[in-house]
Design a protein around this motif. Structure first.
Motif, PDB file in Angstrom:
ATOM      1  N   ALA A  67     -96.189 -41.438  -0.949  1.00  0.00           N
ATOM      2  CA  ALA A  67     -96.187 -41.632   0.804  1.00  0.00           C
ATOM      3  C   ALA A  67     -96.467 -40.192   1.239  1.00  0.00           C
ATOM      4  N   ARG A  68     -97.119 -40.196   2.389  1.00  0.00           N
ATOM      5  CA  ARG A  68     -97.246 -38.715   2.971  1.00  0.00           C
ATOM      6  C   ARG A  68     -95.796 -38.371   3.490  1.00  0.00           C
ATOM      7  N   SER A  69     -95.495 -37.132   2.865  1.00  0.00           N
ATOM      8  CA  SER A  69     -94.093 -36.919   3.127  1.00  0.00           C
ATOM      9  C   SER A  69     -93.561 -36.452   4.592  1.00  0.00           C
ATOM     10  N   ASP A  70     -94.651 -36.326   5.356  1.00  0.00           N
ATOM     11  CA  ASP A  70     -94.290 -36.053   6.673  1.00  0.00           C
ATOM     12  C   ASP A  70     -94.318 -37.446   7.778  1.00  0.00           C
ATOM     13  N   ILE A  71     -94.655 -38.661   6.903  1.00  0.00           N
ATOM     14  CA  ILE A  71     -94.562 -39.845   7.878  1.00  0.00           C
ATOM     15  C   ILE A  71     -93.217 -40.371   7.354  1.00  0.00           C
ATOM     16  N   ASP A  72     -92.218 -40.285   8.196  1.00  0.00           N
ATOM     17  CA  ASP A  72     -91.018 -40.737   8.096  1.00  0.00           C
ATOM     18  C   ASP A  72     -90.926 -42.299   7.478  1.00  0.00           C
ATOM     19  N   ASN A  73     -91.522 -43.205   8.207  1.00  0.00           N
ATOM     20  CA  ASN A  73     -91.183 -44.551   7.964  1.00  0.00           C
ATOM     21  C   ASN A  73     -91.994 -44.854   6.558  1.00  0.00           C
ATOM     22  N   ALA A  74     -93.072 -44.199   6.167  1.00  0.00           N
ATOM     23  CA  ALA A  74     -93.677 -44.363   4.850  1.00  0.00           C
ATOM     24  C   ALA A  74     -92.594 -43.963   3.831  1.00  0.00           C
ATOM     25  N   VAL A  75     -91.976 -42.975   4.140  1.00  0.00           N
ATOM     26  CA  VAL A  75     -91.014 -42.482   3.006  1.00  0.00           C
ATOM     27  C   VAL A  75     -89.821 -43.244   2.872  1.00  0.00           C
ATOM     28  N   GLU A  76     -89.463 -43.829   4.229  1.00  0.00           N
ATOM     29  CA  GLU A  76     -88.424 -44.790   3.850  1.00  0.00           C
ATOM     30  C   GLU A  76     -88.814 -45.928   2.990  1.00  0.00           C
ATOM     31  N   ARG A  77     -90.146 -46.453   3.253  1.00  0.00           N
ATOM     32  CA  ARG A  77     -90.491 -47.593   2.593  1.00  0.00           C
ATOM     33  C   ARG A  77     -90.450 -47.418   1.181  1.00  0.00           C
ATOM     34  N   ILE A  78     -90.633 -46.166   0.692  1.00  0.00           N
ATOM     35  CA  ILE A  78     -90.566 -45.756  -0.783  1.00  0.00           C
ATOM     36  C   ILE A  78     -89.095 -46.374  -1.393  1.00  0.00           C
ATOM     37  N   PHE A  79     -88.049 -45.983  -0.505  1.00  0.00           N
ATOM     38  CA  PHE A  79     -86.617 -46.388  -0.844  1.00  0.00           C
ATOM     39  C   PHE A  79     -86.545 -47.794  -0.883  1.00  0.00           C
ATOM     40  N   THR A  80     -87.080 -48.371   0.193  1.00  0.00           N
ATOM     41  CA  THR A  80     -86.961 -49.904   0.259  1.00  0.00           C
ATOM     42  C   THR A  80     -87.690 -50.812  -1.104  1.00  0.00           C
ATOM     43  N   VAL A  81     -88.900 -50.303  -0.954  1.00  0.00           N
ATOM     44  CA  VAL A  81     -89.864 -50.949  -2.205  1.00  0.00           C
ATOM     45  C   VAL A  81     -88.804 -50.821  -3.416  1.00  0.00           C
TER      46      VAL A  81
END
Ligand code: AMP
Ligand code: MG
Length: 306
Positions: A38-52
């Motif tokens: 995920a782009r590391s500056d897009i918080d909700n994309a990074v959060e989705r890494i943890f969820t997935v």
């Protein structure tokens, strides 16, 4: 599965960077294992890494940049040993832990003031990062605690329906995760043995690197990790492994134990194959604890504790 495209397909790099720029998740090839980016500056994309992944939020992610020069943007300063290792080892399977700059969110670092960063060797992935114009955060593209993926098909099997795109570039050449060295305090310290042999790093630095110690800071330092469904039993020699094989129903010895690069490169796909074949007990010959043998031994030990 329709969301996998080969890295050499027309428009693959553009498509991957567009998905990332829109806040989506893309599985990308690296020389170690496939990463979930995920782009590391897009918080909700990074959060989705943890969820997935089902990964606890306290487990920080490694940032991947396209060029060593780009590291300056994400760190507070680059100490001399970091400069030396970056010059000699990147692109390659080495991650450096440094003090973070304000450009890195606490979501990426799990609340820490340090950031783990590297330049991966896969040319397509570096092009994707370059096109994004920003570092990507990318842990291994598998469910937390399970076997890392070394092919696009492994990623499809684990996460296929949950992510936007998978970039296929064949088998990962190294096959185990990066070596992590902490350079954020006075003395260099090994946090996780990996694809870059410790002895080589010490030779480049001209000094020793402290062994892992203290609290468990890397998920590679958790007791149990990298685990297949079958149980993993360790053998000190091939003779002992053969004895175990005779005594144990539905067991199999992992191949290539005498060739460290091949053992590392095939380790995770052999574990996945054993699971697919319904093997109950995976017997693994422990390699000598030098070079790549440290990383292989570390992963096998953790897999055996599951
Ligand atoms: P993975 O992405 O699963 O290969 O794991 C990345 C590893 O880097 C994990 O074991 C993390 O705990 C470790 N890591 C990343 N950032 C930091 C940090 N700031 N401090 C300590 N360990 C880190
Ligand atoms: Mg992982």
């Amino acid at each position: 599965m329709t969301n996998t495209i080969h890295s050499s397909a027309d428009g693959a790099i553009d498509q991957a960077s567009e998905v990332l720029n829109q806040g989506g998740l893309v599985a990308v090839p690296t020389e170690t294992v496939y990463g979930l980016a995920a782009r590391s500056d897009i918080d909700n994309a990074v959060e989705r890494i943890f969820t997935v992944k089902g990964r606890p939020s306290g487990h920080p992610l490694i940032l991947h940049v396209a060029h060593a020069d780009d590291v300056a943007r994400y760190v507070d300063s680059i100490p001399h040993p970091a400069k030396i290792l970056a010059d000699h080892c990147w692109p390659g399977p080495l991650t450096l832990l440094l003090k973070k700059s304000n450009n890195v969110s606490h979501i990426v670092t799990g609340g820490r003031e340090t950031v783990a960063i590297r330049v991966p060797a896969n040319a397509s992935t570096r092009l994707i990062i370059e096109k994004c114009g920003h570092a990507i955060a990318a842990p291994s593209a598998n469910k937390f605690g399970r076997v890392s993926p070394t092919t696009a098909q492994h990623v499809e099997a684990d996460l296929g329906s949950e992510i936007e795109l998978i970039i296929d570039d064949g088998d990962c050449s190294i096959g185990v995760e990066s070596t992590i060295i902490d350079l954020s305090s006075d003395r260099p310290q090994l946090l996780r043995p990996g694809g870059f042999p410790l002895e080589d790093l010490e030779a480049i630095l001209g000094s020793s690197i402290d062994p892992p110690a203290g609290e468990s800071r890397a998920s590679g330092m958790l007791a149990s990790h990298y685990a297949p469904r079958g149980s993993v039993v360790l053998a000190e020699s091939i003779d002992q492994a053969n004895d175990l094989l005779q005594q144990t129903p539905r067991s199999r010895i992992l191949d290539h134990y005498a060739n460290l690069p091949m053992y590392a490169a095939s380790l995770y796909s052999q574990m996945r194959q054993a699971d697919n074949d319904g093997i109950a007990v995976i017997i693994a010959v422990l390699p000598p604890q030098t070079g790549l043998g440290r990383a292989i031994g570390d992963r096998l030990n953790k897999a055996s504790l599951a």
